[in-house]
Design a protein around this motif. Structure first.
Motif, PDB file in Angstrom:
ATOM      1  N   LYS A 271      15.458  24.278   0.680  1.00 17.24           N
ATOM      2  CA  LYS A 271      15.191  25.091  -0.502  1.00 17.24           C
ATOM      3  C   LYS A 271      13.818  24.780  -1.080  1.00 17.24           C
ATOM      4  CE  LYS A 271      16.924  26.199  -5.121  1.00 17.24           C
ATOM      5  NZ  LYS A 271      17.989  25.961  -6.129  1.00 17.24           N
ATOM      6  N   LYS A 272      13.521  23.504  -1.227  1.00 21.26           N
ATOM      7  CA  LYS A 272      12.245  23.125  -1.811  1.00 21.26           C
ATOM      8  C   LYS A 272      11.076  23.462  -0.891  1.00 21.26           C
ATOM      9  CE  LYS A 272       9.845  19.256  -4.030  1.00 21.26           C
ATOM     10  NZ  LYS A 272       9.913  17.829  -4.405  1.00 21.26           N
ATOM     11  N   ALA A 273      11.277  23.286   0.417  1.00 20.11           N
ATOM     12  CA  ALA A 273      10.204  23.557   1.374  1.00 20.11           C
ATOM     13  C   ALA A 273       9.881  25.050   1.447  1.00 20.11           C
ATOM     14  CB  ALA A 273      10.600  23.041   2.754  1.00 20.11           C
ATOM     15  N   GLY A 274      10.892  25.889   1.285  1.00 22.11           N
ATOM     16  CA  GLY A 274      10.658  27.328   1.303  1.00 22.11           C
ATOM     17  C   GLY A 274      11.072  28.011   2.585  1.00 22.11           C
ATOM     18  N   ASP A 275      10.872  27.338   3.721  1.00 23.54           N
ATOM     19  CA  ASP A 275      11.301  27.890   5.010  1.00 23.54           C
ATOM     20  C   ASP A 275      11.469  26.745   5.996  1.00 23.54           C
ATOM     21  OD1 ASP A 275       8.718  27.358   6.387  1.00 23.54           O
ATOM     22  OD2 ASP A 275       7.963  28.957   5.094  1.00 23.54           O
ATOM     23  N   ILE A 276      12.027  27.044   7.158  1.00 25.85           N
ATOM     24  CA  ILE A 276      12.363  25.987   8.106  1.00 25.85           C
ATOM     25  C   ILE A 276      11.129  25.321   8.706  1.00 25.85           C
ATOM     26  CG2 ILE A 276      14.623  26.933   8.649  1.00 25.85           C
ATOM     27  CD1 ILE A 276      13.492  28.087  11.200  1.00 25.85           C
ATOM     28  N   SER A 277      10.040  26.058   8.864  1.00 25.36           N
ATOM     29  CA  SER A 277       8.836  25.453   9.436  1.00 25.36           C
ATOM     30  C   SER A 277       8.221  24.445   8.476  1.00 25.36           C
ATOM     31  CB  SER A 277       7.819  26.532   9.813  1.00 25.36           C
ATOM     32  OG  SER A 277       7.406  27.268   8.676  1.00 25.36           O
ATOM     33  N   ALA A 278       8.197  24.781   7.176  1.00 25.10           N
ATOM     34  CA  ALA A 278       7.664  23.860   6.179  1.00 25.10           C
ATOM     35  C   ALA A 278       8.557  22.629   6.056  1.00 25.10           C
ATOM     36  CB  ALA A 278       7.543  24.554   4.827  1.00 25.10           C
ATOM     37  N   PHE A 279       9.878  22.830   6.144  1.00 24.72           N
ATOM     38  CA  PHE A 279      10.805  21.707   6.109  1.00 24.72           C
ATOM     39  C   PHE A 279      10.587  20.785   7.301  1.00 24.72           C
ATOM     40  CE2 PHE A 279      14.790  20.052   7.895  1.00 24.72           C
ATOM     41  CZ  PHE A 279      15.146  19.156   6.907  1.00 24.72           C
ATOM     42  N   ARG A 280      10.461  21.367   8.481  1.00 27.81           N
ATOM     43  CA  ARG A 280      10.286  20.558   9.687  1.00 27.81           C
ATOM     44  C   ARG A 280       8.967  19.778   9.650  1.00 27.81           C
ATOM     45  NH1 ARG A 280      12.694  20.366  14.673  1.00 27.81           N
ATOM     46  NH2 ARG A 280      11.413  19.463  16.315  1.00 27.81           N
ATOM     47  N   LYS A 281       7.946  20.374   9.048  1.00 24.85           N
ATOM     48  CA  LYS A 281       6.660  19.682   8.967  1.00 24.85           C
ATOM     49  C   LYS A 281       6.800  18.353   8.230  1.00 24.85           C
ATOM     50  CE  LYS A 281       2.691  21.725   8.280  1.00 24.85           C
ATOM     51  NZ  LYS A 281       1.533  22.439   7.666  1.00 24.85           N
ATOM     52  N   VAL A 282       7.550  18.362   7.117  1.00 20.34           N
ATOM     53  CA  VAL A 282       7.718  17.147   6.321  1.00 20.34           C
ATOM     54  C   VAL A 282       8.716  16.191   6.966  1.00 20.34           C
ATOM     55  CG1 VAL A 282       8.469  16.200   4.104  1.00 20.34           C
ATOM     56  CG2 VAL A 282       7.131  18.316   4.177  1.00 20.34           C
ATOM     57  N   ASP A 283       9.902  16.707   7.288  1.00 21.69           N
ATOM     58  CA  ASP A 283      10.993  15.838   7.721  1.00 21.69           C
ATOM     59  C   ASP A 283      10.912  15.417   9.184  1.00 21.69           C
ATOM     60  OD1 ASP A 283      13.864  15.758   5.809  1.00 21.69           O
ATOM     61  OD2 ASP A 283      12.051  16.734   5.103  1.00 21.69           O
ATOM     62  N   PHE A 284      10.152  16.126   9.990  1.00 21.81           N
ATOM     63  CA  PHE A 284       9.992  15.710  11.384  1.00 21.81           C
ATOM     64  C   PHE A 284       8.545  15.315  11.686  1.00 21.81           C
ATOM     65  CE2 PHE A 284       9.155  16.008  15.846  1.00 21.81           C
ATOM     66  CZ  PHE A 284      10.301  15.538  16.459  1.00 21.81           C
TER      67      PHE A 284
ATOM     68  N   THR B 172       0.841  -1.193   0.000  1.00 17.09           N
ATOM     69  CA  THR B 172       0.000   0.000   0.000  1.00 17.09           C
ATOM     70  C   THR B 172       0.874   1.240   0.000  1.00 17.09           C
ATOM     71  OG1 THR B 172      -1.733  -1.150   1.244  1.00 17.09           O
ATOM     72  CG2 THR B 172      -1.812   1.255   1.239  1.00 17.09           C
ATOM     73  N   CYS B 173       0.521   2.222  -0.818  1.00 18.32           N
ATOM     74  CA  CYS B 173       1.278   3.474  -0.891  1.00 18.32           C
ATOM     75  C   CYS B 173       0.364   4.637  -0.542  1.00 18.32           C
ATOM     76  CB  CYS B 173       1.841   3.686  -2.292  1.00 18.32           C
ATOM     77  SG  CYS B 173       3.001   2.435  -2.820  1.00 18.32           S
ATOM     78  N   LEU B 174       0.769   5.438   0.412  1.00 14.75           N
ATOM     79  CA  LEU B 174       0.060   6.675   0.721  1.00 14.75           C
ATOM     80  C   LEU B 174       0.764   7.789  -0.029  1.00 14.75           C
ATOM     81  CD1 LEU B 174      -0.594   6.315   4.568  1.00 14.75           C
ATOM     82  CD2 LEU B 174      -1.961   5.500   2.633  1.00 14.75           C
ATOM     83  N   VAL B 175       0.053   8.450  -0.934  1.00 12.66           N
ATOM     84  CA  VAL B 175       0.673   9.437  -1.829  1.00 12.66           C
ATOM     85  C   VAL B 175      -0.166  10.711  -1.901  1.00 12.66           C
ATOM     86  CG1 VAL B 175       1.865   7.728  -3.256  1.00 12.66           C
ATOM     87  CG2 VAL B 175      -0.493   8.340  -3.792  1.00 12.66           C
ATOM     88  N   ARG B 176       0.480  11.790  -2.290  1.00 11.64           N
ATOM     89  CA  ARG B 176      -0.211  13.075  -2.460  1.00 11.64           C
ATOM     90  C   ARG B 176      -1.032  13.118  -3.738  1.00 11.64           C
ATOM     91  NH1 ARG B 176       1.226  17.178   0.830  1.00 11.64           N
ATOM     92  NH2 ARG B 176       3.197  17.071   1.973  1.00 11.64           N
TER      93      ARG B 176
ATOM     94  N   ASP C  80      -1.349  16.384   5.812  1.00 15.96           N
ATOM     95  CA  ASP C  80      -1.600  17.248   6.960  1.00 15.96           C
ATOM     96  C   ASP C  80      -2.616  16.630   7.912  1.00 15.96           C
ATOM     97  OD1 ASP C  80       0.180  19.272   6.295  1.00 15.96           O
ATOM     98  OD2 ASP C  80      -1.283  20.299   5.014  1.00 15.96           O
ATOM     99  N   ASN C  81      -3.341  15.625   7.425  1.00 14.38           N
ATOM    100  CA  ASN C  81      -4.314  14.910   8.258  1.00 14.38           C
ATOM    101  C   ASN C  81      -3.991  13.422   8.268  1.00 14.38           C
ATOM    102  OD1 ASN C  81      -6.121  17.207   8.866  1.00 14.38           O
ATOM    103  ND2 ASN C  81      -6.506  17.178   6.664  1.00 14.38           N
TER     104      ASN C  81
ATOM    105  N   TYR D 253       5.631  14.833   9.913  1.00 14.71           N
ATOM    106  CA  TYR D 253       4.981  13.760   9.168  1.00 14.71           C
ATOM    107  C   TYR D 253       5.551  12.394   9.547  1.00 14.71           C
ATOM    108  CZ  TYR D 253       2.836  17.135   5.896  1.00 14.71           C
ATOM    109  OH  TYR D 253       2.105  18.144   5.323  1.00 14.71           O
ATOM    110  N   VAL D 254       6.869  12.311   9.617  1.00 10.06           N
ATOM    111  CA  VAL D 254       7.514  11.026   9.926  1.00 10.06           C
ATOM    112  C   VAL D 254       7.225  10.606  11.362  1.00 10.06           C
ATOM    113  CG1 VAL D 254       9.681   9.732   9.916  1.00 10.06           C
ATOM    114  CG2 VAL D 254       9.332  11.588   8.269  1.00 10.06           C
ATOM    115  N   HIS D 255       7.224  11.560  12.267  1.00 10.67           N
ATOM    116  CA  HIS D 255       6.944  11.252  13.677  1.00 10.67           C
ATOM    117  C   HIS D 255       5.509  10.753  13.849  1.00 10.67           C
ATOM    118  CE1 HIS D 255       6.682  12.539  18.128  1.00 10.67           C
ATOM    119  NE2 HIS D 255       7.400  11.440  18.040  1.00 10.67           N
ATOM    120  N   VAL D 256       4.576  11.400  13.175  1.00 14.50           N
ATOM    121  CA  VAL D 256       3.181  10.948  13.236  1.00 14.50           C
ATOM    122  C   VAL D 256       3.058   9.540  12.641  1.00 14.50           C
ATOM    123  CG1 VAL D 256       0.840  11.329  12.352  1.00 14.50           C
ATOM    124  CG2 VAL D 256       2.163  13.248  13.231  1.00 14.50           C
ATOM    125  N   ALA D 257       3.765   9.295  11.533  1.00  9.02           N
ATOM    126  CA  ALA D 257       3.735   7.966  10.916  1.00  9.02           C
ATOM    127  C   ALA D 257       4.224   6.905  11.898  1.00  9.02           C
ATOM    128  CB  ALA D 257       4.583   7.959   9.652  1.00  9.02           C
ATOM    129  N   ALA D 258       5.279   7.208  12.630  1.00 12.00           N
ATOM    130  CA  ALA D 258       5.796   6.263  13.623  1.00 12.00           C
ATOM    131  C   ALA D 258       4.772   6.018  14.727  1.00 12.00           C
ATOM    132  CB  ALA D 258       7.099   6.796  14.218  1.00 12.00           C
TER     133      ALA D 258
END
Length: 210
Positions: free
Chosen positions: A84-97, A34-38, A61-62, A99-104
């Motif tokens: 760079k791709k995220a645009g700012d540190i908050s957007a980067f942290r949302k994805v890299d911290f 199963t793949c969860l994708v955007r 986000d949900n 999202y992954v933390h919630v997945a765990a």
């Protein structure tokens, strides 16, 4: 006779995620992936002879609303971006911290058999480099999580490979330089070698229990 496994991938459209998906679909030890994708996956890019693939388009986000999908044997998390791709540190942290933390947390709640995610060589919660600091903070948060069996972080160096619709010239230059330095990166320095995405994908699979 071996019991077939089920797998869940987050981030299957990325460089490592694409390679991991290909490996899982052709691995006879898995009966479903199963793949969860955007956005919808281009199935023409994958060989799925046994019809294992189950893509599900979600809103990350949900993510907690999709908890039921984490009731699998193996969870693979390939989510990640760049500052760079995220645009700012908050957007980067949302994805890299976040999202992954919630997945765990969801993997733990659904008692998944194993949770493996992509970190980075040099990850350290005390690093002055924000990228490496976030990766280190995430490792600490997940590895200290109770009742999450077989949790493992894979720490690749610079990735070698072309990313579709993702211009990262500095990363490509870095990979080329690391390839030239490969003969010098031995012993304790070996972990800093540039790696191919399929190598990272195989390393993620190696951490799962069959």
């Amino acid at each position: 006779m071996a019991v077939l496994k089920s797998a869940l991938i987050l981030g299957a459209s990325g460089l490592v995620g694409q390679n991991l998906l290909r490996l899982l679909l052709l691995d006879p030890r898995y009966e479903s992936v199963t793949c969860l994708v955007r956005r919808p996956l281009g199935r023409q890019h994958y060989q799925d002879p046994d019809n294992k693939l189950r893509p599900v388009v979600i809103d990350f986000d949900n993510l907690d609303e999709y908890q039921g999908y984490f009731s699998v044997d193996h969870v693979y998390c390939c989510l990640g971006t760049t500052l760079k791709k995220a645009g700012d540190i908050s957007a980067f942290r949302k994805v890299d911290f976040e999202y992954v933390h919630v997945a765990a947390q969801l993997a733990r709640a659904q008692r998944a058999g194993g949770f493996v995610w992509i970190s980075s060589v040099g990850a350290n919660a005390k690093s002055k480099n924000y990228y490496l600091r976030v990766k280190g903070e995430l490792e600490n948060a997940i590895m200290r999580m109770p009742q999450l069996p077989n949790a493992a972080a894979v720490r690749p160096g610079v990735l070698i490979g072309e990313r579709a619709n993702d211009d990262r010239p500095l990363e490509r230059v870095g990979a080329s330089i690391m390839q030239l330095l490969k003969p010098l990166l031995v012993g304790r320095l070996k972990k800093y070698r540039a790696v191919y995405p399929h190598q990272v994908a195989r390393e993620m699979m190696r951490h799962q229990t069959f």
